[in-house]
Structure formats: C-alpha cells, structure tokens
Write a protein that holds these residues in place. Structure first.
Motif, PDB file in Angstrom:
ATOM      1  N   GLU A  53      -7.427 -64.449  57.620  1.00 29.03           N
ATOM      2  CA  GLU A  53      -7.765 -64.523  56.196  1.00 29.03           C
ATOM      3  C   GLU A  53      -7.598 -63.161  55.533  1.00 29.03           C
ATOM      4  OE1 GLU A  53      -9.700 -65.738  58.694  1.00 29.03           O
ATOM      5  OE2 GLU A  53      -9.222 -67.855  58.388  1.00 29.03           O
ATOM      6  N   LEU A  86      -4.735 -71.595  49.403  1.00 31.48           N
ATOM      7  CA  LEU A  86      -5.083 -72.865  50.046  1.00 31.48           C
ATOM      8  C   LEU A  86      -6.472 -72.887  50.664  1.00 31.48           C
ATOM      9  CD1 LEU A  86      -1.798 -73.648  52.021  1.00 31.48           C
ATOM     10  CD2 LEU A  86      -2.630 -74.785  49.953  1.00 31.48           C
ATOM     11  N   LEU A  87      -7.019 -71.719  50.923  1.00 25.83           N
ATOM     12  CA  LEU A  87      -8.248 -71.664  51.727  1.00 25.83           C
ATOM     13  C   LEU A  87      -9.469 -72.135  50.944  1.00 25.83           C
ATOM     14  CD1 LEU A  87      -7.595 -68.259  53.515  1.00 25.83           C
ATOM     15  CD2 LEU A  87      -6.938 -70.565  54.215  1.00 25.83           C
ATOM     16  N   GLY A  88     -10.455 -72.649  51.653  1.00 30.09           N
ATOM     17  CA  GLY A  88     -11.692 -73.088  51.021  1.00 30.09           C
ATOM     18  C   GLY A  88     -12.266 -71.957  50.195  1.00 30.09           C
ATOM     19  N   GLN A  89     -12.605 -72.286  48.912  1.00 33.26           N
ATOM     20  CA  GLN A  89     -13.181 -71.284  48.000  1.00 33.26           C
ATOM     21  C   GLN A  89     -12.219 -70.105  47.759  1.00 33.26           C
ATOM     22  OE1 GLN A  89     -15.278 -72.443  50.779  1.00 33.26           O
ATOM     23  NE2 GLN A  89     -15.800 -74.109  49.389  1.00 33.26           N
ATOM     24  N   ILE A  90     -10.935 -70.374  47.915  1.00 29.47           N
ATOM     25  CA  ILE A  90      -9.828 -69.424  47.658  1.00 29.47           C
ATOM     26  C   ILE A  90     -10.185 -67.974  48.022  1.00 29.47           C
ATOM     27  CG2 ILE A  90      -8.715 -70.900  45.928  1.00 29.47           C
ATOM     28  CD1 ILE A  90      -9.706 -68.961  43.734  1.00 29.47           C
ATOM     29  N   ILE A  91     -10.605 -67.778  49.270  1.00 22.74           N
ATOM     30  CA  ILE A  91     -11.037 -66.439  49.678  1.00 22.74           C
ATOM     31  C   ILE A  91      -9.886 -65.451  49.831  1.00 22.74           C
ATOM     32  CG2 ILE A  91     -13.273 -66.950  50.712  1.00 22.74           C
ATOM     33  CD1 ILE A  91     -11.818 -67.196  53.413  1.00 22.74           C
ATOM     34  N   GLN A 147      -7.515 -73.641  58.869  1.00 27.96           N
ATOM     35  CA  GLN A 147      -8.255 -74.341  57.825  1.00 27.96           C
ATOM     36  C   GLN A 147      -8.055 -75.846  57.878  1.00 27.96           C
ATOM     37  OE1 GLN A 147     -10.214 -74.262  53.762  1.00 27.96           O
ATOM     38  NE2 GLN A 147     -10.290 -73.032  55.580  1.00 27.96           N
ATOM     39  N   PHE A 148      -6.824 -76.281  58.111  1.00 29.85           N
ATOM     40  CA  PHE A 148      -6.508 -77.699  57.902  1.00 29.85           C
ATOM     41  C   PHE A 148      -6.250 -78.498  59.170  1.00 29.85           C
ATOM     42  CE2 PHE A 148      -5.200 -75.735  53.865  1.00 29.85           C
ATOM     43  CZ  PHE A 148      -5.920 -76.526  52.992  1.00 29.85           C
ATOM     44  N   LEU A 317      -5.657 -82.051  50.007  1.00 29.57           N
ATOM     45  CA  LEU A 317      -6.210 -82.386  51.315  1.00 29.57           C
ATOM     46  C   LEU A 317      -7.316 -81.411  51.675  1.00 29.57           C
ATOM     47  CD1 LEU A 317      -5.812 -83.336  54.404  1.00 29.57           C
ATOM     48  CD2 LEU A 317      -4.115 -81.505  54.491  1.00 29.57           C
ATOM     49  N   SER A 318      -8.390 -81.904  52.232  1.00 28.67           N
ATOM     50  CA  SER A 318      -9.350 -81.019  52.895  1.00 28.67           C
ATOM     51  C   SER A 318      -9.722 -81.674  54.210  1.00 28.67           C
ATOM     52  CB  SER A 318     -10.597 -80.808  52.034  1.00 28.67           C
ATOM     53  OG  SER A 318     -11.589 -81.774  52.351  1.00 28.67           O
ATOM     54  N   VAL A 320     -12.634 -82.122  55.282  1.00 26.17           N
ATOM     55  CA  VAL A 320     -13.790 -82.983  55.040  1.00 26.17           C
ATOM     56  C   VAL A 320     -13.339 -84.350  54.514  1.00 26.17           C
ATOM     57  CG1 VAL A 320     -15.900 -83.282  53.682  1.00 26.17           C
ATOM     58  CG2 VAL A 320     -15.365 -81.052  54.670  1.00 26.17           C
TER      59      VAL A 320
ATOM     60  N   LEU B  86     -17.410 -76.909  43.907  1.00 26.87           N
ATOM     61  CA  LEU B  86     -17.674 -75.906  44.946  1.00 26.87           C
ATOM     62  C   LEU B  86     -17.006 -76.197  46.274  1.00 26.87           C
ATOM     63  CD1 LEU B  86     -21.524 -75.354  44.518  1.00 26.87           C
ATOM     64  CD2 LEU B  86     -19.686 -73.785  43.875  1.00 26.87           C
ATOM     65  N   GLY B  88     -14.534 -77.101  49.449  1.00 23.38           N
ATOM     66  CA  GLY B  88     -13.231 -76.632  49.895  1.00 23.38           C
ATOM     67  C   GLY B  88     -12.151 -77.538  49.341  1.00 23.38           C
ATOM     68  N   GLN B  89     -11.112 -76.913  48.721  1.00 24.76           N
ATOM     69  CA  GLN B  89     -10.000 -77.667  48.140  1.00 24.76           C
ATOM     70  C   GLN B  89     -10.470 -78.627  47.026  1.00 24.76           C
ATOM     71  OE1 GLN B  89     -10.254 -77.568  51.794  1.00 24.76           O
ATOM     72  NE2 GLN B  89      -9.123 -75.638  51.617  1.00 24.76           N
ATOM     73  N   ILE B  91     -12.411 -81.119  46.464  1.00 20.40           N
ATOM     74  CA  ILE B  91     -12.206 -82.555  46.663  1.00 20.40           C
ATOM     75  C   ILE B  91     -13.089 -83.414  45.770  1.00 20.40           C
ATOM     76  CG2 ILE B  91     -11.191 -82.568  48.967  1.00 20.40           C
ATOM     77  CD1 ILE B  91     -14.038 -82.947  50.067  1.00 20.40           C
ATOM     78  N   TYR B 108     -11.050 -72.953  40.680  1.00 21.60           N
ATOM     79  CA  TYR B 108     -12.152 -72.556  41.526  1.00 21.60           C
ATOM     80  C   TYR B 108     -12.769 -71.270  41.010  1.00 21.60           C
ATOM     81  CZ  TYR B 108     -15.443 -71.774  45.090  1.00 21.60           C
ATOM     82  OH  TYR B 108     -16.647 -71.599  45.712  1.00 21.60           O
ATOM     83  N   GLN B 147     -21.454 -77.873  53.063  1.00 24.07           N
ATOM     84  CA  GLN B 147     -20.291 -76.989  52.971  1.00 24.07           C
ATOM     85  C   GLN B 147     -20.633 -75.547  53.305  1.00 24.07           C
ATOM     86  OE1 GLN B 147     -16.211 -76.118  51.317  1.00 24.07           O
ATOM     87  NE2 GLN B 147     -17.192 -77.825  52.251  1.00 24.07           N
ATOM     88  N   LEU B 317     -18.140 -67.173  47.832  1.00 27.85           N
ATOM     89  CA  LEU B 317     -18.583 -67.279  49.213  1.00 27.85           C
ATOM     90  C   LEU B 317     -17.860 -68.424  49.902  1.00 27.85           C
ATOM     91  CD1 LEU B 317     -20.942 -67.172  51.466  1.00 27.85           C
ATOM     92  CD2 LEU B 317     -22.109 -68.780  49.958  1.00 27.85           C
ATOM     93  N   SER B 318     -17.440 -68.214  51.125  1.00 31.13           N
ATOM     94  CA  SER B 318     -17.030 -69.337  51.973  1.00 31.13           C
ATOM     95  C   SER B 318     -17.647 -69.111  53.334  1.00 31.13           C
ATOM     96  CB  SER B 318     -15.507 -69.427  52.092  1.00 31.13           C
ATOM     97  OG  SER B 318     -15.035 -68.695  53.213  1.00 31.13           O
ATOM     98  N   GLU B 324     -17.036 -64.139  59.021  1.00 32.07           N
ATOM     99  CA  GLU B 324     -16.216 -62.996  59.433  1.00 32.07           C
ATOM    100  C   GLU B 324     -16.810 -61.671  58.952  1.00 32.07           C
ATOM    101  OE1 GLU B 324     -11.917 -65.342  59.734  1.00 32.07           O
ATOM    102  OE2 GLU B 324     -12.235 -63.929  58.097  1.00 32.07           O
TER     103      GLU B 324
END
Lengths: 342, 342
Positions: A53, A86-91, A147-148, A317-318, A320, B86, B88-89, B91, B108, B147, B317-318, B324
């Motif tokens: 990341e 693409l990452l969760g919460q666009i980190i 991630q996916f 897509l996630s 979850v 909030l 991821g992605q 959804i 986001y 999440q 935050l993720s 990490e």
C-alpha cells in the motif's frame, strides 16, 4: 454557458485544456508494448517502501510530482486534486497526496477513476472553479490482489478470463487558461456513467462485468450528441480485456453501433499476451490512466488522432459484497478528447 | 463567472439552491434529541434485508426516494448523483443507487462525504452542468463496526473517546433554477479541505484525528473570505464529538479565531450522552448528513439562522493502513449555507 446535452451528457463551451500528463509504472508494464512511452519504469515493485500500500502511495506521489514538473508548476499553483484508487477507503491516495497540502476530492469509481477524476477536474476548470486541477489515480498488482482476491504467496491459478492489475499511476493537469493552441488536448465533452448490473458474479471475469456499462455509456453518448462511431478516430475503453471486448462488440451491435473499426482497449494495449502471461489483458485504475498519459494523449498532440472517445471502465466489487453473494455491477465514464486546434 | 477566492475557496456567482432534503435514520437516532425531525425512523436495524451492508444500501435508496418525493421530482429529472459511504469500494452506494439508472459520481471522503457531495453537486449546478443534482451519503453502525473495528458479537468495550456511528442516510437536491426566494437554502461558497495529519494513531479517538483538519479548513475559509466567526450564526462540524470539539477550540484559538460561541457539532447534537451511552457523540457519513437535512436546513429555511458554515469532517482510516501502523489523517470540507433571500 456549458451545456447539458441529451439525457446524460455535457458539452464544454470553452473546453479545458490538458496541460501535462505523467505516467509511472512497474517493471512488467515497462516490458510491455507501451514500455518506451512511460515517464518512469520502476524496477522495485515496492518502490522502496515497506508495504504494497505504501508502494502504491509512493507511486501516486511520484506521478503527481512528475506531472507538476512537466507542467512547469509548483504544488501551490494547483487549485484542486481529484483522486482515488481501488483500495478500501482509498488509502493509496490519502497517504500518497497528503504531503501536497492542496484540497483533495476523494473519488471511488473502481477502475473508471481516471475518467471520473479527469471529468470532475474538467468541470472544475470549465465551471470557473479552478485554473489548474489535477486528476490522478493508481493501482498496484500486489495491493489489489491482497484487497480483492488471494494473498500472493498462495500462488493461486488464474483463469484465462482474468486480467492483470496494472502497477501504474497516471496524472493529468487541466486548465481553463487560453493556451493559444498549445497544451496536449482539449476535453470537449463528457458522458458520466450509470451503474449497470447484468448480474455477473465472477470476480475473475471483470471484462464481462464491465462491458454492459461500457456499452450503456458509449451508446448514450452517441445518442446524446447524435454521432456515430465514425465520428471518432478511436473509441478506447479502460480495461475490458479481450473477453470484455467481444461482449462489448455484441452489445453495441445490438444497439445499432458497430465500433469494431474504432475500438481499442487500454487493457489490451498495455501487455503482450503472448509473452507476458497476463491472460485477458491489463486492468486497474492505473491501466487506463497510464495508457492515457503515455499513449493516447501523445497521439492526439501529434494530431494522429483528432477526436477520441475515452471510456475508463470500472467493476464495482468488494470482497464483502462478493462474499455476500452480490453481483459485480459496472460503471464507465466517457470523455471526448480532441486536438488543441479547433 | 464563479470565482476562485483566496487560497482554497470558491464563491458561487449565482448560488445554487437546495430544493429538498431528506433523512432516514435508525431507532437509536430516533430516540435522540433530534428524533422528531427526521423523515423516517426505522425500527428494524436490518431494514428488512439480510446483511448490514444491504441494510445500509436500502436506507440510502429510501433517502433518495424520499428527497425526490419531497422535491416533487422523478428519477429521470435528476441529472447527476454525487454519492459515497464509508464501506470499502463504497458498496452501500453502489447497491443502493443502481436502480435509479442515473449517472453516479462515486466519492470517498470518509465522514466528510456530505460536504464533498453537496459541494460537487453545487459546483455541477453553478457551473452549468446540471439543473438538478443530488448529494447523498449514509452510514450504519453495524456495517461500520464490521468494516473498521470488531464484529458486534465480540461485545468489545469502547473507550470514552469513541463515537457511535450513526445509522442514517441524508440526501439533498440542488438546482440552478431561479427559485424566486423559494427552496430551503442557498449554497453561496465552499472551501474544500486538505488532508491533514497530526500523527494520531487511535482509531477509537476519531475526534482527535479530525479536529486538525476541521481547524485547517475553518481558518483557511475565514482567511480566504476575510471573515470572522461572528459573521456566521453557526459554525457546525460533522462528527468531532466532545473530545474533538475541545481540541478544535484550542487549535482555532491558536490561529486567532475563537469559535466557542458559534460552534456546534452534529455528533454532539444527535445523541443524548446522559441516556444513550454513546460516549463522545455520533459519527459516520450519516451523522452530518441527517443533521443537515433534519435540523440545520430547516433552521435556515425558518430564518433562525441566516448564514451557517457547515463543515463535515472525515477520518481517513482503513483497517489495512491502521494495521500497518499508519496514522489516521483527517479531512474537512466547508460550505456556506444562507437563507434564500439575499
């Protein structure tokens, strides 16, 4: 005034100009057919960082610095940044861009993010809200697989319909300044996309998930502007790959548009399927972003192409939603890019 | 023309008007101090669905339908939707809005999303790109805990600095039409936020993570427009809670602005800390969104407040970045909301 056109589209009265574009990629992308065109090919997949990341963030910050340098600008001349990944919460975006200390509009459009960010940056410039706006995005094979899909050490097999997430970050700067014919290309129109769901549930066949959205946006664009595929030198989707391309041809033909002569796909341009073992092609936000910066825009600047329809595609897509049995809907955002001479 | 003001801000030449606003919340929010003001209080936390994520999607689709109904509009009159959540992605947004079949710009901004979506919707309207644009967002306590923190069945203890994620979805529709003094409020200016990182690493003290970003945006806004806190009837942050508020007061005072008289926080308005066991207050995208729709906008419509600075706050935050060892940076987007009479 800027104009709403047809059902979903926008025509820019005074089209914003793309002033500069930059691309940073990994080694595999550097070895592909477009390798010589990228601004920087990094051989260390970790980009000198400790995690995947952080590597992606570093890559995004490198692309931002590079595009500013190419534009001859400093950070503080930039009004706004439109960015996502693409990452969760666009980190990757958060940690990649925070040192720039400029306002950030965080976006999530899956792999369509280059379309969404360039569109909003263009709207900001054409609407009188920004003199200089950046659109930027990134993806990284390793952070995306984590991630996916599966951790890389599993060494899982990939079906032939799967695409390979591009290690790459692309950035563009648009301006409302009168460039007097200079600059790379004009953004003359836009057709933002709807979320389209054909019920496909295979996360290893993203082309099939996104093709219906690409078809919807392309056909709506043609209808809104009363144009035909022949009105474009190229119609370029983001990352449908070879499987998605076939579906797109069938779907657009059903709607009365044959785009076979004009169609290219960034995912099919970026790797050599014969030697690079990437199966259906490249994917990820970075795929259309670096192909735009390194290949599409230079062709427009050289006037090899006078008008291009650029349609980054995203699979919504996630893990979850996927694990809860949901389908993978698609989205595609289209932009008309033209030479700077009108 | 719309104007870039100062270092980071925008003034709308012809301010877009908020035409309608809607709020859908859960039972706990319905029992709080603002309970009577919400459009709908749902007692089933699952909203009739099978998963928490589906519940949040359902809630977002309910808010979208409600705001369209209150505006007297149909889906197809809406030009664009600016939306995010909030997860991821995002959804909750994807599956909540896809049935509307209108173009979606996915966002986001963590809990600042109502600020980002209303700002971009206002820019779309004021820039000539949309006659009607929707800004919408949501959060759900159960999907957010899953999440970001611990599965609910763990029954983990929460420190007193923790906030409670609001079950709620808020939506607004803005227009560029001349409402002739009608409508709820005008969006007259905006100051989008930078990503600000003070190195706070405590994901159960989000107020401390976000307060520096709120301070940065508020002070930059005052500087850009050469205004003082007294120029506003209220300065309302999104979800700093009682811990974040104290930090914000200290930080803004260091910059020469005493906002104690004007400051309110949606997270401190929405629950009763004495009876609802929510610790530092409410949080989540839904917190500022439903407080805007149900409490802030009606006060502006009734002219109890003539000019409000509304600053939804987000913690970037993720679980991946957090695990990490990364810090939790903040972002805050500010909007000036004024009565429809100028």
């Amino acid at each position: 005034m800027n104009q709403r056109i047809g059902v979903n589209s926008i025509a820019f009265e005074k089209p914003p100009v793309i002033l500069a574009a930059a691309s940073i990629v990994g080694e595999k992308e550097g070895q592909g057919p477009l390798g010589q065109f990228f601004d920087h090919v990094e051989t260390d997949l970790k980009f000198g960082m400790n995690t995947w990341e952080e590597a992606e963030s570093k890559m995004q910050s490198m692309a931002a610095k590079k595009v500013l340098k190419k534009a001859g600008m400093k950070d503080d001349q930039l009004d706004y940044i439109f960015a996502g990944d693409l990452l969760g919460q666009i980190i990757a975006t958060t940690f990649g861009l925070m040192q720039m200390e400029r306002p950030v509009f965080g976006l999530y459009g899956a792999c369509s993010t280059m379309g969404e960010s360039l569109m909003l940056a263009s709207m900001a410039a054409a609407g009188g809200f920004a003199h200089y706006a950046m659109g930027i995005t990134s993806s990284h094979f390793a952070s995306a697989e984590k991630q996916f899909r599966f951790p890389l050490p599993y060494g899982n097999q990939r079906p032939l319909s799967a695409t390979w997430t591009v290690v790459g970050s692309g950035a563009v700067i648009v301006t409302d300044e009168d460039m007097k014919g200079k600059g790379i290309a004009r953004v003359t129109a836009a057709t933002p996309g709807r979320i389209v769901d054909f019920g496909v549930k295979d996360s290893l066949n993203m082309g099939a998930c996104m093709a219906p959205a690409a078809c919807d946006t392309i056909c709506q664009h043609m209808l809104d502007f009363n144009r035909q595929p022949e009105d474009y030198d190229a119609i370029i989707t983001g990352d449908l790959g070879s499987v998605g391309q076939k579906i797109l041809f069938d779907l657009t033909e059903e709607q009365g548009y044959d785009i076979r002569k004009q169609h290219l796909d960034c995912g099919m341009l970026i790797y050599d399927p014969k030697t690079q073992d990437t199966h259906a092609g490249g994917s990820g936000c970075g795929c259309s972003a670096v192909t735009l910066a390194a290949y599409i825009l230079p062709k427009i600047k050289r006037k090899e192409w006078k008008r291009v329809l650029f349609i980054p595609t995203g699979a919504l897509l996630s893990t979850v939603s996927f694990n809860e049995g949901q389908s993978v809907p698609g989205i595609a955002h289209a932009l008309v890019l033209e030479t700077t001479e009108s």
